[in-house]
Design a protein around this motif. Structure first.
Motif, PDB file in Angstrom:
ATOM      1  N   PRO A 221     -33.997 -47.719-100.559  1.00  0.00           N
ATOM      2  CA  PRO A 221     -34.632 -46.514-100.002  1.00  0.00           C
ATOM      3  C   PRO A 221     -33.871 -45.890 -98.832  1.00  0.00           C
ATOM      4  N   LEU A 222     -33.432 -46.708 -97.864  1.00  0.00           N
ATOM      5  CA  LEU A 222     -32.839 -46.104 -96.663  1.00  0.00           C
ATOM      6  C   LEU A 222     -31.411 -45.616 -96.917  1.00  0.00           C
ATOM      7  N   ARG A 224     -29.797 -44.565 -99.591  1.00  0.00           N
ATOM      8  CA  ARG A 224     -29.557 -43.845-100.824  1.00  0.00           C
ATOM      9  C   ARG A 224     -28.271 -43.013-100.781  1.00  0.00           C
ATOM     10  N   THR A 225     -27.993 -42.354 -99.658  1.00  0.00           N
ATOM     11  CA  THR A 225     -26.789 -41.499 -99.629  1.00  0.00           C
ATOM     12  C   THR A 225     -25.524 -42.345 -99.724  1.00  0.00           C
ATOM     13  N   TYR A 229     -22.854 -42.315-102.818  1.00  0.00           N
ATOM     14  CA  TYR A 229     -21.414 -42.168-102.577  1.00  0.00           C
ATOM     15  C   TYR A 229     -20.626 -43.234-103.348  1.00  0.00           C
ATOM     16  N   THR A 233     -17.932 -42.402-106.215  1.00  0.00           N
ATOM     17  CA  THR A 233     -16.509 -42.591-105.952  1.00  0.00           C
ATOM     18  C   THR A 233     -15.920 -43.788-106.679  1.00  0.00           C
ATOM     19  N   GLY A 366     -20.120 -44.412 -90.002  1.00  0.00           N
ATOM     20  CA  GLY A 366     -20.108 -44.573 -91.454  1.00  0.00           C
ATOM     21  C   GLY A 366     -21.272 -43.857 -92.126  1.00  0.00           C
ATOM     22  N   LEU A 367     -21.442 -44.144 -93.406  1.00  0.00           N
ATOM     23  CA  LEU A 367     -22.456 -43.449 -94.185  1.00  0.00           C
ATOM     24  C   LEU A 367     -23.777 -44.212 -94.241  1.00  0.00           C
ATOM     25  N   THR A 369     -24.780 -46.995 -91.328  1.00  0.00           N
ATOM     26  CA  THR A 369     -25.266 -47.497 -90.038  1.00  0.00           C
ATOM     27  C   THR A 369     -26.049 -46.463 -89.218  1.00  0.00           C
ATOM     28  N   PRO A 370     -25.620 -45.197 -89.158  1.00  0.00           N
ATOM     29  CA  PRO A 370     -26.440 -44.251 -88.394  1.00  0.00           C
ATOM     30  C   PRO A 370     -27.885 -44.191 -88.907  1.00  0.00           C
ATOM     31  N   ASP A 371     -28.073 -44.402 -90.207  1.00  0.00           N
ATOM     32  CA  ASP A 371     -29.442 -44.388 -90.738  1.00  0.00           C
ATOM     33  C   ASP A 371     -30.210 -45.647 -90.336  1.00  0.00           C
ATOM     34  N   GLU A 374     -31.291 -44.932 -86.915  1.00  0.00           N
ATOM     35  CA  GLU A 374     -32.382 -43.957 -86.969  1.00  0.00           C
ATOM     36  C   GLU A 374     -33.704 -44.648 -87.332  1.00  0.00           C
TER      37      GLU A 374
ATOM     38  N   ARG B  77     -23.276 -36.219 -98.197  1.00  0.00           N
ATOM     39  CA  ARG B  77     -24.354 -36.954 -97.549  1.00  0.00           C
ATOM     40  C   ARG B  77     -25.067 -36.088 -96.511  1.00  0.00           C
ATOM     41  N   ALA B  85     -30.250 -39.971 -90.431  1.00  0.00           N
ATOM     42  CA  ALA B  85     -29.805 -39.802 -89.046  1.00  0.00           C
ATOM     43  C   ALA B  85     -29.555 -38.329 -88.724  1.00  0.00           C
ATOM     44  N   THR B 165     -24.339 -43.428 -82.098  1.00  0.00           N
ATOM     45  CA  THR B 165     -23.476 -43.487 -83.273  1.00  0.00           C
ATOM     46  C   THR B 165     -22.837 -42.108 -83.421  1.00  0.00           C
TER      47      THR B 165
END
Ligand code: FES
Ligand SMILES: [Fe+2]
Lengths: 429, 170
Positions: A221-222, A224-225, A229, A233, A366-367, A369-371, A374, B77, B85, B165
């Motif tokens: 869920p968290l 997903r982006t 990716y 890729t 990165g794609l 960790t920021p989430d 959050e 993204r 975020a 971040t």
């Protein structure tokens, strides 16, 4: 007046962990994340008593190499002596306390304090005392060497210290986590921490990121982006039906294990690594099979593991090895430090690929960790309503605790292992 | 100060400057596809890890190290509502100043190497962060403008001090 005396006040941490496995119940009171009194309590009960990670011996490979670190608020110098010995010193001059070392890293036979120029050798001895005649005959300079934390020890090149002189020794402390540290350390005959460090922060309690680091339930869920990716890729896809495992390793340590579809430099080749690296990666697997039995070689090479060494060291061995420490600076703020550990001498293209996978997945830019940050910050925001909504549920899989049924990475036994140890340490004060 | 004067004319210096401002505006306006269209197929976008920006990037951890594919993934993204975020997204205001053409045009492609200072202010959810640092751009002339072949944003500070971040494109 005596009738006005309150009964002895309970500690701020009593009753914060409501643990009733027989009733299928495990919950944590959110004041454990917001109350500064709890923060102060855990500094003493947890961070002043547990073994804490300082660094890796490869970071000070040559005699004289040093790094400064902050561990549990203490400024430290990790320094290899001219004699080759790895030592940890408090970065505070014995004279009046000025920071002896004011750069992050370097190489030195000795260091001179900038304030009054007391000078110390890299084995800690006080070797230079300007205008020494001014000290009386009772001044014994051999008693003014650099101080060290009461306990310092090294396990498989991981350097730890402990501020409790009475703590159990490091191997005993690591207990069930040793097996999993070994799986990382045994990847190759020589491992090294790559230059550069990730340091980032969140406005949330440190325990939320400990939980998150062991949380297999949030991945799809968290993130997903991130998984979108990966799919687009390199066509790799985290199949939720693949078997996973979570284990309570005792003493607050815990691990989750999955077998992901992505490339591992040691040692799971996928087309995304490039045909040119195939032979190298497969040779690593063969080498492991020569050094260990087939099952152990398989565990080292193809299982992805997130290990918690209580209280705040996380070692992720996924697309590469990430060493992470999670350090609170207050109840609502946390600083995270990360390094990556790699096979020494691996080909440049493997190293580049390893770094790029790590930076893209688990780096602070990165794609994913920021989430995670959050999510933890969002929980902390939610805790503003802790008075009315005081409990966080951590009961997934608790019904299996009375059975032999194994836990999956999406269960929460691993977080309960952490919390139970935390409760015991705070309760034992 | 001591860099040799380049054959760059005042006119092309102006073009370079205008390009950087336009690039910054596209990011501020969250026109990410238009911004990504300015990236050369061989683009490298990097944010070095604070404190180790003097070390060889191939052997040193970076905060961000994107090639065209990874940068495309980053843009995809950021446009998604699942980039938590950045959902709700940051508002940014970028100040790009002290623009200097360091080298170029050189080679068949006529590449120009440019340095600038940046001050990116970001607000989100009631918080204001300041990102300060320097840019290094390598620009390749393309039609009336340029394509970005290299874009390095070197921070003067740790992200612990600002941002926590790096969830935006710096
Ligand atoms: S404080 Fe270091 S020499 Fe005085
Ligand atoms: Fe995560």
């Amino acid at each position: 007046m005596t009738e006005l005396l309150e009964p002895a006040a309970t500690t701020p941490t009593a009753g914060l962990v409501d643990d009733r496995p027989a009733d299928g119940f495990f919950r944590v009171n959110r004041s454990a994340m917001v109350d500064e009194a709890v923060f102060a309590e855990e500094q003493q009960a947890v961070f002043d008593r547990c073994w804490l990670y300082v660094g890796h011996t490869s970071e000070i490979a040559a005699p004289g190499d040093f790094r400064t670190r902050t561990v549990a608020g203490r400024p430290l110098i990790l320094w290899r002596g001219t004699d080759g010995e790895v030592r940890v010193f408090l970065n505070a001059c014995r004279h009046r306390g000025a920071q002896l070392c004011r750069v992050p890293d370097g190489n030195a036979r000795g260091m001179s304090c900038f304030y009054h120029a007391w000078t110390y050798a890299n084995d800690g001895r006080l070797t230079g005392l300007p205008d020494a005649d001014g000290y009386g005959p009772g001044f014994d300079r051999s008693r003014f060497g650099l101080s060290s934390p009461p306990r310092v020890d090294v396990y498989r090149d991981f350097v730890f210290c402990c501020f409790d002189p009475d703590a159990v020794d490091l191997p005993t402390y690591l207990g069930g986590a040793r097996e999993y540290l070994d799986l990382v350390a045994d990847q190759s005959p020589e491992m090294e921490v790559v230059d550069g460090m990730h340091e980032y922060s969140m406005e949330a309690n440190w325990k939320l990121f400990v939980e998150n680091s062991l949380d297999g339930y949030h991945l799809i869920p968290l993130h997903r982006t991130y998984f979108d990716y990966l799919k687009s890729t390199e066509d790799s896809y985290l199949d939720p039906r693949r078997p996973t495992e979570a284990r309570d390793l005792g003493d607050g340590h815990a691990v989750i294990t999955v077998e992901g579809p992505w490339a591992r430099p040691v040692a799971r080749w996928t087309p995304s690594m490039g045909e040119e690296n195939r032979a190298y990666v497969e040779a690593r697997r063969t080498e492991l099979e020569e050094r260990f039995d087939a099952d152990r070689a398989r565990r080292i090479a193809t299982t992805d593991r997130n290990l918690l060494v209580f209280p705040n060291l996380v070692i992720n061995d996924i697309m590469g090895v990430v060493i992470r420490t999670i350090t609170p600076t207050s109840a609502g703020r946390t600083v995270i430090a990360q390094w990556t550990l790699a096979t020494k001498g691996e080909p440049e293209s493997v190293r580049e690929r390893r770094l790029d996978s790590y930076v893209t997945f688990q780096g602070p830019g990165g794609l994913a960790t920021p989430d995670d940050m959050e999510a933890c910050e969002s929980c902390q925001e939610g805790f503003a309503a802790a008075a009315e909504s005081p409990w966080s549920d951590i009961s997934r899989g608790i019904h299996k605790e009375a059975t032999d049924e194994p836990f999956t990475a999406a269960d929460e036994i691993q977080q309960r292992a952490f919390w139970r140890r935390w409760r015991d340490l705070l309760g034992s004060r | 100060m001591t860099a040799p004067l380049t054959p760059t004319t005042a006119a092309s210096h102006h073009e370079v400057e205008q390009f950087l401002y336009r690039e910054a505006a596209l990011l501020d306006e969250w026109r990410l596809d238009d911004w990504f269209a300015l990236m050369h197929p061989d683009v490298e976008y990097r944010v070095p890890a604070p404190g180790s920006d003097h070390l060889d990037p191939r052997h040193t951890l970076q905060v961000i190290h994107d090639d065209h594919t990874r940068l495309g993934g980053r843009v995809a993204r950021l446009k998604s509502k699942h980039a938590h975020a950045e959902s709700p997204r940051s508002r940014t205001r970028r100040f790009v100043t002290n623009v200097r053409v360091l080298d170029g045009p050189v080679g068949d492609a006529g590449e120009v190497t440019v340095a600038a200072n940046f001050h990116v202010m970001r607000t989100r959810l009631g918080k204001l962060d300041h990102f300060l640092g320097t840019y290094r751009f390598v620009l390749v002339p393309d039609g009336a403008g340029f394509l970005v072949r290299e874009r390095v944003a070197t921070l003067d500070h740790g992200i612990v001090e600002a941002g926590g971040t790096v969830s935006i494109i710096l």
